[in-house]
Design a protein around this motif. Structure first.
Motif, PDB file in Angstrom:
ATOM      1  N   SER A 220      39.552  46.464  45.935  1.00 23.43           N
ATOM      2  CA  SER A 220      38.561  45.466  45.524  1.00 23.43           C
ATOM      3  C   SER A 220      37.264  45.621  46.315  1.00 23.43           C
ATOM      4  O   SER A 220      37.245  46.158  47.426  1.00 23.43           O
ATOM      5  CB  SER A 220      39.102  44.042  45.733  1.00 23.43           C
ATOM      6  OG  SER A 220      40.216  43.792  44.904  1.00 23.43           O
ATOM      7  N   VAL A 249      34.644  38.611  43.889  1.00 25.47           N
ATOM      8  CA  VAL A 249      35.494  39.776  44.126  1.00 25.47           C
ATOM      9  C   VAL A 249      35.538  40.610  42.849  1.00 25.47           C
ATOM     10  O   VAL A 249      35.872  40.101  41.775  1.00 25.47           O
ATOM     11  CB  VAL A 249      36.917  39.354  44.540  1.00 25.47           C
ATOM     12  CG1 VAL A 249      37.791  40.588  44.753  1.00 25.47           C
ATOM     13  CG2 VAL A 249      36.884  38.501  45.797  1.00 25.47           C
ATOM     14  N   HIS A 251      37.096  43.960  40.896  1.00 28.89           N
ATOM     15  CA  HIS A 251      38.191  44.941  40.894  1.00 28.89           C
ATOM     16  C   HIS A 251      38.202  45.625  39.540  1.00 28.89           C
ATOM     17  O   HIS A 251      38.483  44.992  38.521  1.00 28.89           O
ATOM     18  CB  HIS A 251      39.520  44.258  41.166  1.00 28.89           C
ATOM     19  CG  HIS A 251      40.667  45.224  41.288  1.00 28.89           C
ATOM     20  ND1 HIS A 251      41.420  45.628  40.216  1.00 28.89           N
ATOM     21  CD2 HIS A 251      41.171  45.883  42.369  1.00 28.89           C
ATOM     22  CE1 HIS A 251      42.343  46.483  40.618  1.00 28.89           C
ATOM     23  NE2 HIS A 251      42.216  46.652  41.919  1.00 28.89           N
TER      24      HIS A 251
END
Length: 288
Positions: A220, A249, A251
Motif C-alpha cells: 500500500s 491509503v 492499493h
C-alpha cells in the motif's frame, strides 16, 4: 426564555463531553499498554511489507499544534443568508442544510478530469469561493479534486483545521468539457473552543495504529495524513467537533479513506471512499 431547559442542555452537553474525554483517556492507556513496540520497529515492519509512507511525514508532528474541541450551535445561517441575498438563485433543502446552485454562466476551466487541471483553474475557483457568489465563502479552503465524484472539494476552516466530514463543505461539479456546471454547499456555523487544549497523537502514530490493526495491506501507499475536525456529538441544539487524522491509503486501483481519532487514537470505524461520504460525522469507533 426557558432558562431551566437551557441549563439542562448545557449540563447534558458537558456531561457527555466529560464521558467522551474519559473514554479517550482510557483508550489511550490501552493503546500504550498493547503496543509497546518502539516506533522504529513499527516503521521497519511497514517497510518490510512494502508499505510506502509520505516522505514529508514529519510535518504531521502534533507537538506544536494548539487544538481544542469545538462547539457549534444549531443555526439557520444558510437559510437566513439566502433570504436577504439578491444574487443567489439556488435552492435549499427542507431542513435548511444543503444549498444547491446551477450558475447561469458556468465556470470554464483550462483543464479537465482526464488531462488534469492547472494552477489557474484552482486560482479561479479560489477567487469564486472568496467572492460574493458563495455564501460564507471566505471561511472555506480548497482540499482536493475527487476523481470519483468529479468534483473540487472545499471545507470550512476553523482554527486552521478543515471540517472534513461533509457537514461544512462546498463541492464544485465538473462536466466532461471541464466546466463547473453546479455546486453544493453545507455550512456548520461558527465554532467556539471548548475545554482545555488537547494533546494529540501525531500523524505518524495514526498510521502505525492502522498498521497494528491490520488495516494496511502489503504494497500500500499512504498519503500524508491531514488533521481535520469531525462531528463527534450531535444534539438538538448543538454539535461537538473533535480532531481526527484523515488518512488516504492507495492499493493497486483501490483507494480507501480512514479516520483515526487524534486524541485517543481509536480508529473511527466508518471506512469510506472519500473524505466526505460520511455526512453525519457520527461513525462508530472501536479501540485500537
Amino acid at each position: 426564555m426557558d432558562f431551566k431547559r437551557i441549563a439542562r442542555i448545557f449540563i447534558l452537553t458537558f456531561g457527555l463531553l466529560n464521558i467522551y474525554l474519559l473514554i479517550g483517556v482510557l483508550n489511550r492507556e490501552d493503546i500504550q499498554d498493547t503496543s509497546s513496540q518502539p516506533t522504529s520497529d513499527i516503521l521497519a515492519n511497514m517497510a518490510d511489507s512494502n508499505i510506502e509512507l509520505p516522505s514529508d511525514i514529519s510535518q504531521t508532528d502534533s507537538e506544536n499544534l494548539e487544538v481544542y474541541s469545538l462547539q457549534i450551535n444549531e443555526n439557520n445561517d444558510l437559510v437566513d443568508a439566502l433570504e436577504v441575498s439578491e444574487i443567489h438563485t439556488g435552492t435549499i433543502d427542507s431542513e435548511g442544510v444543503y444549498y444547491r446552485s446551477f450558475p447561469s454562466n458556468p465556470l470554464v476551466l483550462e483543464g479537465n478530469a482526464e488531462t488534469g487541471f492547472t494552477e489557474e483553474d484552482i486560482s479561479l475557483l479560489n477567487e469564486t469561493v472568496a467572492s460574493e457568489m458563495v455564501l460564507y465563502g471566505t471561511e472555506y479552503g480548497y482540499l482536493h479534486f475527487e476523481e470519483e465524484g468529479n468534483r473540487f472539494v472545499y471545507h470550512q476552516i476553523v482554527d486552521g483545521i478543515p471540517i472534513a466530514d461533509g457537514t461544512s463543505e462546498i463541492s464544485f461539479f465538473v462536466n466532461d468539457q471541464g466546466n463547473i456546471i453546479s455546486y453544493e454547499q453545507t455550512y456548520a456555523g461558527t465554532g467556539t473552543r471548548q475545554g482545555s487544549e488537547l494533546q494529540l497523537i501525531s500523524g505518524t502514530r495514526a498510521i502505525e495504529i492502522l498498521f497494528l490493526n491490520n488495516e494496511l495491506r502489503q504494497g500500500s501507499t499512504v498519503d500524508l495524513p491531514i488533521l481535520t475536525y469531525r462531528r463527534a456529538l450531535h444534539l438538538e441544539d448543538l454539535s461537538m467537533y473533535s480532531p481526527a487524522w484523515l488518512i488516504t491509503v492507495n492499493h493497486s486501483t483501490e483507494r480507501n479513506i480512514f479516520r483515526v481519532d487524534a486524541v485517543n487514537g481509536t480508529i473511527i470505524r466508518q471506512q469510506t471512499s472519500s473524505p466526505t461520504d460520511n455526512n453525519n460525522g457520527d461513525g462508530n469507533e472501536n479501540g485500537a
